[in-house]
Design a protein around this motif. Structure first.
Motif, PDB file in Angstrom:
ATOM      1  N   ASP A  99       0.791  -1.186  -0.107  1.00  0.00           N
ATOM      2  CA  ASP A  99      -0.114  -0.073   0.088  1.00  0.00           C
ATOM      3  C   ASP A  99       0.759   1.434  -0.003  1.00  0.00           C
ATOM      4  O   ASP A  99       0.321   2.301  -0.536  1.00  0.00           O
ATOM      5  N   ASP A 100       2.037   1.114   0.599  1.00  0.00           N
ATOM      6  CA  ASP A 100       2.923   2.363   0.831  1.00  0.00           C
ATOM      7  C   ASP A 100       3.732   2.640  -0.616  1.00  0.00           C
ATOM      8  O   ASP A 100       4.651   3.542  -0.656  1.00  0.00           O
ATOM      9  N   GLY A 101       3.603   1.655  -1.546  1.00  0.00           N
ATOM     10  CA  GLY A 101       4.572   1.876  -2.919  1.00  0.00           C
ATOM     11  C   GLY A 101       5.516   0.959  -2.759  1.00  0.00           C
ATOM     12  O   GLY A 101       6.412   0.998  -3.915  1.00  0.00           O
ATOM     13  N   SER A 102       5.979   0.497  -1.724  1.00  0.00           N
ATOM     14  CA  SER A 102       7.027  -0.443  -1.751  1.00  0.00           C
ATOM     15  C   SER A 102       6.543  -1.678  -2.414  1.00  0.00           C
ATOM     16  O   SER A 102       5.627  -1.983  -2.644  1.00  0.00           O
ATOM     17  N   ALA A 119       5.999 -11.157   4.620  1.00  0.00           N
ATOM     18  CA  ALA A 119       6.836 -11.388   3.387  1.00  0.00           C
ATOM     19  C   ALA A 119       8.142 -11.942   3.828  1.00  0.00           C
ATOM     20  O   ALA A 119       8.697 -11.773   4.749  1.00  0.00           O
ATOM     21  N   SER A 120       8.726 -12.399   2.119  1.00  0.00           N
ATOM     22  CA  SER A 120      10.346 -12.753   2.646  1.00  0.00           C
ATOM     23  C   SER A 120      10.998 -11.434   2.553  1.00  0.00           C
ATOM     24  O   SER A 120      12.324 -11.497   2.991  1.00  0.00           O
ATOM     25  N   GLY A 121      10.516 -10.584   1.973  1.00  0.00           N
ATOM     26  CA  GLY A 121      11.272  -9.184   2.032  1.00  0.00           C
ATOM     27  C   GLY A 121      10.546  -8.199   1.469  1.00  0.00           C
ATOM     28  O   GLY A 121       9.540  -8.228   0.769  1.00  0.00           O
ATOM     29  N   ASN A 122      11.069  -6.868   1.932  1.00  0.00           N
ATOM     30  CA  ASN A 122      10.333  -5.645   1.114  1.00  0.00           C
ATOM     31  C   ASN A 122      11.480  -4.762   0.789  1.00  0.00           C
ATOM     32  O   ASN A 122      12.380  -4.764   1.225  1.00  0.00           O
ATOM     33  N   PHE A 123      11.123  -4.239  -0.479  1.00  0.00           N
ATOM     34  CA  PHE A 123      12.089  -3.486  -1.447  1.00  0.00           C
ATOM     35  C   PHE A 123      11.451  -2.153  -1.929  1.00  0.00           C
ATOM     36  O   PHE A 123      10.246  -2.016  -1.905  1.00  0.00           O
ATOM     37  N   ASP A 124      12.474  -1.238  -2.098  1.00  0.00           N
ATOM     38  CA  ASP A 124      11.849   0.094  -2.509  1.00  0.00           C
ATOM     39  C   ASP A 124      11.477  -0.032  -4.044  1.00  0.00           C
ATOM     40  O   ASP A 124      10.694   0.639  -4.461  1.00  0.00           O
ATOM     41  N   THR A 125      12.197  -0.731  -4.850  1.00  0.00           N
ATOM     42  CA  THR A 125      11.866  -0.991  -6.201  1.00  0.00           C
ATOM     43  C   THR A 125      11.306  -2.272  -6.611  1.00  0.00           C
ATOM     44  O   THR A 125      11.770  -3.195  -6.009  1.00  0.00           O
ATOM     45  N   GLN A 126      10.517  -2.473  -7.676  1.00  0.00           N
ATOM     46  CA  GLN A 126      10.034  -3.785  -8.222  1.00  0.00           C
ATOM     47  C   GLN A 126      11.304  -4.346  -8.714  1.00  0.00           C
ATOM     48  O   GLN A 126      11.509  -5.748  -8.436  1.00  0.00           O
TER      49      GLN A 126
END
Length: 81
Positions: free
Chosen positions: A13-16, A27-34
Motif C-alpha cells: 500500500d505504501d508503494g514499496s 513477506a520474505s522481504g520488502n524493497f523500494d523498487t520492483q
C-alpha cells in the motif's frame, strides 16, 4: 511445480514491493523498487532449488512470470538452427 518454490512480487500500500510465498502472512522481504524485489525473489527461488517468480503489476494483476533454474520451464525456448 510446488508452491513451495514459487514467490510473488507485489506492491504494498505504501508503494514499496514485497516478495512472498503464495498465501503467506509475512513477506520474505520488502524493497523500494520492483527491480530489487524481482532480483531478491529470483535469488530466493534459486537457493530453494529452482521454481518460479511471479511478477504482479501496480494493479495487482500478473504481468509476467519466469522459471528460475533448475526449475522446469513448461515452454523452453526452441533451439535456433
Amino acid at each position: 511445480m510446488s508452491n513451495d518454490n514459487r514467490r510473488h512480487v507485489t506492491q504494498n500500500d505504501d508503494g514499496s514491493w514485497r516478495v512472498a510465498k503464495p498465501d503467506a502472512q509475512r513477506a520474505s522481504g520488502n524493497f523500494d523498487t520492483q527491480k530489487d524485489a524481482i532480483a531478491a525473489s529470483d535469488r530466493i527461488v534459486r537457493n530453494a532449488g529452482g521454481g518460479e517468480t511471479v511478477i504482479h503489476g501496480r494493479d495487482g494483476k500478473i504481468r509476467d512470470s519466469k522459471t528460475i533454474a533448475p526449475g522446469n520451464d513448461p515452454f523452453p525456448p526452441r533451439d535456433k538452427k
